[in-house]
Design an enzyme around this catalytic site. Sequence first.
Site, PDB file in Angstrom:
ATOM      1  N   ARG A   1      20.071  18.721   9.652  1.00  0.00           N
ATOM      2  CA  ARG A   1      18.786  18.833  10.351  1.00  0.00           C
ATOM      3  C   ARG A   1      17.980  17.556  10.191  1.00  0.00           C
ATOM      4  NH1 ARG A   1      15.294  24.157   9.503  1.00  0.00           N
ATOM      5  NH2 ARG A   1      14.754  23.103   7.573  1.00  0.00           N
TER       6      ARG A   1
ATOM      7  N   THR B   1      12.183  16.451  13.386  1.00  0.00           N
ATOM      8  CA  THR B   1      12.268  17.349  14.560  1.00  0.00           C
ATOM      9  C   THR B   1      12.802  18.729  14.180  1.00  0.00           C
ATOM     10  OG1 THR B   1      14.544  16.742  15.061  1.00  0.00           O
ATOM     11  CG2 THR B   1      12.816  15.356  16.024  1.00  0.00           C
TER      12      THR B   1
ATOM     13  N   ASP C   1      16.413  24.765  -0.351  1.00  0.00           N
ATOM     14  CA  ASP C   1      17.473  24.063   0.392  1.00  0.00           C
ATOM     15  C   ASP C   1      18.837  24.487  -0.147  1.00  0.00           C
ATOM     16  OD1 ASP C   1      19.467  22.002   1.054  1.00  0.00           O
ATOM     17  OD2 ASP C   1      17.758  20.973   1.968  1.00  0.00           O
TER      18      ASP C   1
ATOM     19  N   ASP D   1      21.353  21.652  -1.231  1.00  0.00           N
ATOM     20  CA  ASP D   1      20.954  21.005  -2.488  1.00  0.00           C
ATOM     21  C   ASP D   1      21.214  21.910  -3.687  1.00  0.00           C
ATOM     22  OD1 ASP D   1      20.188  18.630  -1.352  1.00  0.00           O
ATOM     23  OD2 ASP D   1      18.057  19.148  -1.225  1.00  0.00           O
TER      24      ASP D   1
HETATM   25  C1  PRP Z   1      20.685  23.762   6.387  1.00  0.00           C
HETATM   26  C2  PRP Z   1      21.488  25.045   6.414  1.00  0.00           C
HETATM   27  C3  PRP Z   1      21.793  25.200   7.877  1.00  0.00           C
HETATM   28  C4  PRP Z   1      20.548  24.649   8.533  1.00  0.00           C
HETATM   29  C5  PRP Z   1      19.717  25.804   8.976  1.00  0.00           C
HETATM   30  O1  PRP Z   1      21.523  22.676   6.449  1.00  0.00           O
HETATM   31  O2  PRP Z   1      22.620  25.017   5.600  1.00  0.00           O
HETATM   32  O3  PRP Z   1      22.933  24.466   8.311  1.00  0.00           O
HETATM   33  O4  PRP Z   1      19.859  23.898   7.543  1.00  0.00           O
HETATM   34  O5  PRP Z   1      18.598  25.362   9.650  1.00  0.00           O
HETATM   35  P1  PRP Z   1      18.359  25.596  11.198  1.00  0.00           P
HETATM   36  O6  PRP Z   1      18.668  27.031  11.456  1.00  0.00           O
HETATM   37  O7  PRP Z   1      16.895  25.282  11.375  1.00  0.00           O
HETATM   38  O8  PRP Z   1      19.225  24.665  11.975  1.00  0.00           O
HETATM   39  P2  PRP Z   1      20.983  21.168   6.348  1.00  0.00           P
HETATM   40  O9  PRP Z   1      20.732  20.609   7.706  1.00  0.00           O
HETATM   41  O10 PRP Z   1      19.819  21.113   5.388  1.00  0.00           O
HETATM   42  O11 PRP Z   1      22.225  20.389   5.790  1.00  0.00           O
HETATM   43  P3  PRP Z   1      22.984  20.551   4.366  1.00  0.00           P
HETATM   44  O12 PRP Z   1      23.699  21.863   4.392  1.00  0.00           O
HETATM   45  O13 PRP Z   1      23.910  19.378   4.380  1.00  0.00           O
HETATM   46  O14 PRP Z   1      21.961  20.479   3.268  1.00  0.00           O
HETATM   47  N1  URA Z   2      17.909  25.089   5.437  1.00  0.00           N
HETATM   48  C1  URA Z   2      17.868  25.515   4.166  1.00  0.00           C
HETATM   49  O1  URA Z   2      18.731  25.148   3.347  1.00  0.00           O
HETATM   50  N2  URA Z   2      16.866  26.326   3.789  1.00  0.00           N
HETATM   51  C2  URA Z   2      15.919  26.748   4.640  1.00  0.00           C
HETATM   52  O2  URA Z   2      15.020  27.513   4.242  1.00  0.00           O
HETATM   53  C3  URA Z   2      15.981  26.290   5.966  1.00  0.00           C
HETATM   54  C4  URA Z   2      16.996  25.475   6.348  1.00  0.00           C
END
Ligand code: PRP
Ligand code: URA
Length: 211
Positions: A106, A110, A202, A205
């Site tokens: 993400r 945005t 997150d 993380d």
């Molecule tokens: C997080 C999560 C989803 C996304 C959800 O991933 O694991 O993939 O956000 O958010 P959305 O529904 O608003 O798209 P992130 O983009 O933080 O990547 P990561 O798993 O590498 O931390």
């Molecule tokens: N991605 C995450 O990991 N946590 C949230 O709450 C939203 C998006």
Amino acid sequence: MNTENVTFLDHPLIQHKISMLRDENTGTNEFRKLVEEIATLMGYEALRDLPLEDVEVKTPIETCMTPMIAGKKLAIVPILRAGLGMVNGITSLVPTAKVGHIGLCRNEETHEPEEYYCKLPNPIEQRTIVVCDPMLATGGSAVAAVDFIKERHGKNIKFMCIIAAPEGIDRLMKAHPDIQLYVGHLDRCLNDDAYICPGLGDAGDRIFGTK
Ligand code: PRP
Ligand code: URA
């Protein structure tokens, strides 16, 4: 919110483990184990319609026809990174499943997903596809992942998330009303940074111990 093809998994074991995940004092090691265990419990429910076929088995008593999973037609597709934490939980149920990967991150401003990787089992159209990601927040990542799979002719798609916001369910089911969505817990809303409230922070993380 269109919940026609949405299953909320209210099993007490799933709810208990999600509450443990939420706790900010739950460390990386325990968090990873919990995500895996929840994925197994959710997978048990999400895969209850896998097709069976009768095969011949010789017991110590006699030969009989008895049901086994038909073919080896499952594909598990984690959305990187956090979805990776759910894969072993599902392969513990179906060890022969193929695993594809979709890399999405993400954009912090945005909140829309940016693609960095996509590799799926090929061909994929005959397979039951289980997409997994612990968090369904705005739904942007989920919609993009299902778009990729459909572009490659995937059809029978299930999406498993541990925690969902109403906004995410709405967006995903509007874009892809034909998929089956499995939700561990429906949370209240998103905050201004598009994080789920109360959520668990997150997920990536917390699984990988980054930040
Ligand atoms: C997080 C999560 C989803 C996304 C959800 O991933 O694991 O993939 O956000 O958010 P959305 O529904 O608003 O798209 P992130 O983009 O933080 O990547 P990561 O798993 O590498 O931390
Ligand atoms: N991605 C995450 O990991 N946590 C949230 O709450 C939203 C998006």
